[in-house]
Design a protein around this motif. Structure first.
Motif, PDB file in Angstrom:
ATOM      1  N   THR A   1       0.613   3.721   3.350  1.00  0.00           N
ATOM      2  CA  THR A   1       1.024   3.287   4.694  1.00  0.00           C
ATOM      3  C   THR A   1       2.253   2.379   4.701  1.00  0.00           C
ATOM      4  OG1 THR A   1      -0.409   1.340   4.608  1.00  0.00           O
ATOM      5  CG2 THR A   1      -1.384   3.398   5.419  1.00  0.00           C
TER       6      THR A   1
ATOM      7  N   LEU B   1      -4.602   7.984   8.354  1.00  0.00           N
ATOM      8  CA  LEU B   1      -4.366   6.586   7.967  1.00  0.00           C
ATOM      9  C   LEU B   1      -2.927   6.171   8.231  1.00  0.00           C
ATOM     10  CD1 LEU B   1      -6.345   6.442   4.589  1.00  0.00           C
ATOM     11  CD2 LEU B   1      -6.961   5.333   6.744  1.00  0.00           C
ATOM     12  N   ARG B   2      -1.972   7.064   7.938  1.00  0.00           N
ATOM     13  CA  ARG B   2      -0.559   6.740   8.208  1.00  0.00           C
ATOM     14  C   ARG B   2      -0.323   6.573   9.702  1.00  0.00           C
ATOM     15  NH1 ARG B   2       0.639  10.018   3.445  1.00  0.00           N
ATOM     16  NH2 ARG B   2       0.372  11.917   4.687  1.00  0.00           N
ATOM     17  N   GLN B   3      -0.882   7.473  10.501  1.00  0.00           N
ATOM     18  CA  GLN B   3      -0.710   7.378  11.949  1.00  0.00           C
ATOM     19  C   GLN B   3      -1.361   6.108  12.497  1.00  0.00           C
ATOM     20  OE1 GLN B   3       0.967   9.253  14.115  1.00  0.00           O
ATOM     21  NE2 GLN B   3       1.747  10.620  12.502  1.00  0.00           N
TER      22      GLN B   3
ATOM     23  N   ALA C   1      -1.782   3.286  10.887  1.00  0.00           N
ATOM     24  CA  ALA C   1      -0.942   2.152  10.495  1.00  0.00           C
ATOM     25  C   ALA C   1       0.255   2.017  11.425  1.00  0.00           C
ATOM     26  CB  ALA C   1      -0.483   2.323   9.049  1.00  0.00           C
ATOM     27  N   GLN C   2       0.916   3.144  11.741  1.00  0.00           N
ATOM     28  CA  GLN C   2       2.072   3.106  12.634  1.00  0.00           C
ATOM     29  C   GLN C   2       1.695   2.604  14.020  1.00  0.00           C
ATOM     30  OE1 GLN C   2       3.898   6.993  12.558  1.00  0.00           O
ATOM     31  NE2 GLN C   2       4.255   6.920  10.330  1.00  0.00           N
TER      32      GLN C   2
ATOM     33  N   ARG D   1      -3.598  -3.053   4.767  1.00  0.00           N
ATOM     34  CA  ARG D   1      -4.677  -2.094   4.519  1.00  0.00           C
ATOM     35  C   ARG D   1      -5.479  -2.590   3.324  1.00  0.00           C
ATOM     36  NH1 ARG D   1      -4.360   3.655   1.553  1.00  0.00           N
ATOM     37  NH2 ARG D   1      -6.531   4.310   1.887  1.00  0.00           N
TER      38      ARG D   1
ATOM     39  N   ASP E   1      -5.348  11.227   4.849  1.00  0.00           N
ATOM     40  CA  ASP E   1      -4.174  10.390   4.578  1.00  0.00           C
ATOM     41  C   ASP E   1      -3.244  10.337   5.784  1.00  0.00           C
ATOM     42  OD1 ASP E   1      -5.138   9.910   2.066  1.00  0.00           O
ATOM     43  OD2 ASP E   1      -3.773  11.284   1.029  1.00  0.00           O
TER      44      ASP E   1
ATOM     45  N   ASP F   1       0.855  -1.183   0.000  1.00  0.00           N
ATOM     46  CA  ASP F   1       0.000   0.000   0.000  1.00  0.00           C
ATOM     47  C   ASP F   1       0.894   1.237   0.000  1.00  0.00           C
ATOM     48  OD1 ASP F   1      -2.331   1.661   0.381  1.00  0.00           O
ATOM     49  OD2 ASP F   1      -1.649   1.900   2.455  1.00  0.00           O
TER      50      ASP F   1
END
Length: 358
Positions: free
Chosen positions: A270, A322-324, A326-327, A341, A319, A267
């Motif tokens: 992420t 979503l990145r946060q 994922a982390q 994801r 966005d 993805d």
């Protein structure tokens, strides 16, 4: 524009003069092995005028029992369309000692692409060629051709000593030609690199068969480079057990393939598995569970009110969320599994090796 008869005759005369002056044996044969062309060198070799050669096959001029390699090569070209670059031996009827030639033979094809004959050019390997190292090094034409080929080409003897290395090999090692020829891989590489290279060499020489493999080298700048190598046995005067190798660099190709595969399965937002990769992993795990009897589970997570977030704060903010997310999921110690994801605001976790999935 069509060529008139006088021009055609002039061209034919010029070509015949060219073939008569190349310093090699030039000839052509039909599908039955009968000569349809022989240059002056061939006529001199057979001690026959051209008119007595054309229309006849090799049995009229040589002892076929002692010319097996020549017969075999002709058959490979005429029956299978092979292109031959090999050493040949022949014994002429009016001589008592066999002659050895380096020969190139290619098929002649008609309008329907069917093989109708062969053409060949041969150079005799006489006593001056017994020292293979010097003959290769001093053959300026051959060296010029091989140095301009987009490949790393080298010849080694049974002990792994370089008999020849083209300019690309020399440049790769950052040395002069005289620093390569006469030495082994142990002399020009680190021991672990040299041992890997010599292992494939040994396999070729011991089995006397063609081998292919990916090889790793470290260049003069310390950079690891990947090569696809083709190595095959070759019989040379003075060095009956030797090999010739052709290596092409594939470092950039492997990097490109890695990037393509990563784009297919990752993805981009992420860095997690995407749906394609997650589904493939799930299939593999299901098969593994069937074989070992272990349990697995899939957890699907959705972010609430994500559409509202996108509509009010914009896609850039969405966005970043979503990145946060994922982390944080990756760093969650209680969630030890494969994370992906699935698209939008949906994440999934694959838990495997469970004693109880309930």
């Amino acid at each position: 524009m069509a060529m008139d008869r006088s021009s055609a005759d002039t061209t034919g005369t010029t070509l015949r003069a060219l073939f008569d002056s190349v310093g090699a044996y030039v000839y052509a044969k039909d599908r039955q092995g009968r000569y349809i062309y022989a240059n002056k060198a061939v006529c001199d070799l057979y001690d026959q005028p051209q008119q007595d050669i054309l229309g006849r096959d090799d049995s009229a001029f040589m002892d076929m029992t002692y010319s097996e390699s020549l017969v075999r090569n002709d058959r490979e070209v005429l029956e299978h369309g092979a292109e031959i670059h090999e050493e040949e031996q022949m014994l002429l009827l009016h001589e008592s000692k066999p002659r050895v030639f380096w020969t190139i033979k290619v098929p002649i094809r008609g309008e329907d692409n069917q093989i109708i004959g062969l053409s060949g050019i041969s150079s005799e390997l006489n006593d001056s060629f017994l020292n293979t190292t010097n003959s290769i090094r001093h053959n300026r034409l051959l060296n010029t051709i091989l140095s301009n080929v987009d490949a790393y080409i080298y010849v080694k003897d049974f002990d792994g000593t370089y008999l020849y290395a083209n300019q690309r090999v020399v440049s790769l090692y950052g040395q002069q030609n005289e620093d390569i020829v006469g030495r082994t891989d142990m002399d020009v590489h680190e021991p672990d690199v040299a041992r890997r290279l010599m292992a494939l060499d040994r396999e070729v020489l011991d089995s006397q068969s063609r081998q292919t493999s990916e090889e790793l080298l470290v260049d003069i700048d310390g950079k690891v480079r990947h090569f696809w190598s083709i190595k095959m046995p070759i019989h040379l005067p003075g060095h009956p057990n030797a090999l010739i190798g052709f290596s092409s660099e594939i470092t950039e190709l492997l990097a490109l393939r890695h990037n393509i595969e990563q784009a297919r399965t990752t993805d981009p937002l992420t860095g997690l598995f995407n749906r394609v990769a997650f589904d493939e992993l799930l299939d593999r795990q299901i098969n593994s569970v069937d074989q070992r009897g272990k349990k697995l589970a899939v957890i699907v997570l959705n972010l609430d009110q994500f559409k509202y977030l996108n509509n009010t704060l914009g896609q850039h903010a969405g966005d970043e969320v979503l990145r946060q997310a994922a982390q944080r999921l990756e760093s969650a110690s209680w969630l030890s599994g494969h994370l992906g994801r699935m698209g939008g605001n949906t994440f999934a976790v694959l838990l495997s090796g469970l004693a109880n999935a309930g």
